[in-house]
Write an enzyme that holds these catalytic residues in place. Structure first.
Site, PDB file in Angstrom:
ATOM      1  N   ASP A   1      14.981  76.778  56.037  1.00 53.72           N
ATOM      2  CA  ASP A   1      13.537  76.960  55.945  1.00 53.72           C
ATOM      3  C   ASP A   1      13.100  77.925  54.850  1.00 53.72           C
ATOM      4  O   ASP A   1      12.137  77.656  54.116  1.00 53.72           O
ATOM      5  CB  ASP A   1      12.957  77.381  57.295  1.00 53.72           C
ATOM      6  CG  ASP A   1      13.716  78.534  57.954  1.00 53.72           C
ATOM      7  OD1 ASP A   1      14.615  79.141  57.324  1.00 53.72           O
ATOM      8  OD2 ASP A   1      13.413  78.834  59.126  1.00 53.72           O
TER       9      ASP A   1
ATOM     10  N   MET B   1      17.258  77.809  60.499  1.00 59.13           N
ATOM     11  CA  MET B   1      18.656  78.013  60.139  1.00 59.13           C
ATOM     12  C   MET B   1      19.505  78.490  61.322  1.00 59.13           C
ATOM     13  O   MET B   1      18.988  78.861  62.370  1.00 59.13           O
ATOM     14  CB  MET B   1      18.758  79.019  58.991  1.00 59.13           C
ATOM     15  CG  MET B   1      18.075  78.562  57.713  1.00 59.13           C
ATOM     16  SD  MET B   1      18.222  79.766  56.379  1.00 59.13           S
ATOM     17  CE  MET B   1      19.986  79.706  56.039  1.00 59.13           C
ATOM     18  N   HIS B   2      20.815  78.480  61.103  1.00 58.58           N
ATOM     19  CA  HIS B   2      21.816  79.148  61.949  1.00 58.58           C
ATOM     20  C   HIS B   2      22.112  78.440  63.267  1.00 58.58           C
ATOM     21  O   HIS B   2      23.077  78.800  63.950  1.00 58.58           O
ATOM     22  CB  HIS B   2      21.427  80.598  62.275  1.00 58.58           C
ATOM     23  CG  HIS B   2      20.953  81.397  61.112  1.00 58.58           C
ATOM     24  ND1 HIS B   2      21.673  81.511  59.944  1.00 58.58           N
ATOM     25  CD2 HIS B   2      19.809  82.118  60.929  1.00 58.58           C
ATOM     26  CE1 HIS B   2      20.999  82.276  59.097  1.00 58.58           C
ATOM     27  NE2 HIS B   2      19.872  82.647  59.671  1.00 58.58           N
TER      28      HIS B   2
END
EC number: 2.7.1.17
Length: 483
Positions: free
Chosen positions: A235, A79-80
């Site tokens: 995830d 992520m991110h």
């Protein structure tokens, strides 16, 4: 019919092929590396992900007859990350990853804006996407001006597979641009971050179709007929789908590069003041809430490099019987910390060393430090109203039975280790692909696995670990004062 889950992280990807009952048929793994050009920086070339996906699926197509029957694909990604594309869909710079801390100043500024936490439901952590774009605006203004789309890593893979710009709700929750209650981009948050809605991908629930697999890729892999690509998931939400954590009270401890204690929530109950992540689930109408410690197996790997022993050797030397807490105290903040401190600058420490301290004592201290950081996360989740009777244990670190017995005792919650087979994010991604392709009820598809072993708290050591945890908690402000 078969379904494919693609789970890619910061060190590599796993492609898992399952049948209609979720039983594994075949899998392939490929690896790649992150780059760290400056202290605190962590980047990856998205081309590495695509090369790994192509190679993994080439392997499956060549070796597995069932691959020709794929009808649905789901993607789970770390992520991110910020993938910047120009107006022609070309990547402008390497992806800035989740564990990159260069934008801590930008994160602090955004986090202090009125309404930011209330609407996003979260602290603006330095690893989130919005402060990364603020950093690019300041330090790479020409690239910022050319940025037509900002995609998360999983959304970039969706773009490669389908040609469509689509992100799922769970992944978008970690940007600081999403209203997690409304499950939509927030124009207010986008304006705060100097972004526009047209620079965002479309949004979809993780179980919804993004589109069909591009014809060129279908031909490359010998796929005939309609192959649906799901929106997928970040995830941790994908892992929740794989482990069957859908309802209130269901959750898991993940011992990967980072450590995560996650619970499914049937309502949106943000607690940014407790350092929790409150994200949309990949399943419609559900949310996930998690506490995160940034260095879980990373802490073990760090000690492994120093001692010259493998992680298995180090943890195996502790035996099978849980020991009382050791004298050394380890704060696992090698890359800063999220829950509960939101401190990108704090660094790890080892205290209480003596002439008697050896590799075993250091290993024990590292495992205990990560366990205590997960207890910090549990305390925050309890403050948000979450509770658990049992938690599943997943991730590479779950191979250590000593560590699972320790964490169960520190948390005072039994840990269930799934029975063999496949589970976690790759299976969750495949389940999302199946739901999108079949239109089936995701709640019926995402069931918990069989339990292989239960690790119960060691009650005779509960009081001792409670005392050690209090010492651990007192160490952070003391170390912070001298760093």
């Amino acid at each position: 019919m078969s379904y494919l889950g693609i789970d890619f992280g910061t060190s590599g990807l796993r492609a898992l092929l399952v049948d209609e009952d979720g039983a594994p048929l075949a899998s392939a793994e490929k690896h790649y590396a992150a780059r760290h050009p400056h202290p605190g920086w962590s980047e990856q070339d998205p081309a590495d992900w695509i090369a790994a996906i192509d190679a993994a699926l080439d392997d499956l197509a060549r070796k597995t007859p069932d691959f020709a029957d794929v009808r649905g694909i789901g993607v789970s990604g770390h992520m991110h990350g910020a993938v910047l594309l120009d107006a022609q869909g070309k990547v402008l710079r390497p992806c800035i990853l989740w564990n990159d801390t260069r934008s801590s100043a930008q994160a602090a500024r955004l986090d202090g804006l009125e309404g930011m936490r209330e609407t996003s439901g979260n602290i603006v952590f330095p690893g989130f996407t919005a402060p990364k774009l603020e950093w690019v605006r300041t330090h790479e203004p020409e690239l910022f001006d050319r940025t037509a789309k900002v995609l998360l890593p999983a959304a970039y893979v969706n773009f490669y597979l389908t040609g469509h710009y689509v992100a799922d709700m769970s992944d978008a929750s970690g940007t600081s641009w999403l209203d997690v209650q409304a499950r939509d981009w927030s124009d207010e948050l986008l304006t705060m971050g100097g972004m526009r809605r047209d620079q965002m991908p479309d949004l979809a629930e993780g179980t919804e179709p993004v589109g069909q697999l591009r014809e060129a890729l279908a031909q490359r892999w010998g796929l005939s007929g309609k192959v649906v690509v799901a929106a997928g998931a970040g995830d941790n939400a994908a892992a929740a789908c794989g482990i069957g954590a859908i309802a209130e009270g269901q959750g898991f401890v993940s011992l990967g590069t980072s450590g995560v204690l996650l619970g499914a929530r049937e309502g949106c109950h943000p607690r940014p003041d407790a350092g929790l992540h409150t994200f949309c689930h990949a399943v419609p109408g559900r949310w996930v809430q998690a506490g995160v410690t940034l260095s879980a197996t990373d802490s073990v790997n760090w000690l492994s490099r120093i001692t010259g022993q493998s992680p298995a050797q180090m943890t195996g030397a502790l035996g099978d019987v849980l020991r009382p807490p050791g004298q050394p105290c380890f704060l696992p903040y090698l890359s800063g910390e999220r829950t509960p401190h939101n401190d990108a600058h704090i660094r790890a420490s080892l205290t209480g060393l003596s002439m008697a301290t050896g590799p075993e004592e250091l290993t024990q201290a590292v495992l205990e430090g990560v366990a205590f950081s997960l207890r910090d996360a549990l305390q925050s989740l309890k403050a948000a109203g979450a509770g658990f009777e049992t938690l599943f244990a997943i991730g590479g670190g779950a191979a250590s039975h000593y560590w699972l017995a320790l964490i169960a005792t520190v948390l005072d919650i039994p840990l269930a280790k799934p029975e063999g087979g496949e589970f976690g994010a790759a299976l969750g991604a495949a389940r999302l692909g199946q739901s999108a392709a079949s239109g089936g009820d995701p709640l019926a598809l995402m069931t918990p696995p069989k339990i292989g072993q239960i690790f119960a708290p060691e009650r005779s050591l509960t009081a001792a670990f409670d005392t050690a945890y209090e010492k651990y908690r007192a160490t952070y402000p003391a170390i912070k004062s001298v760093q």
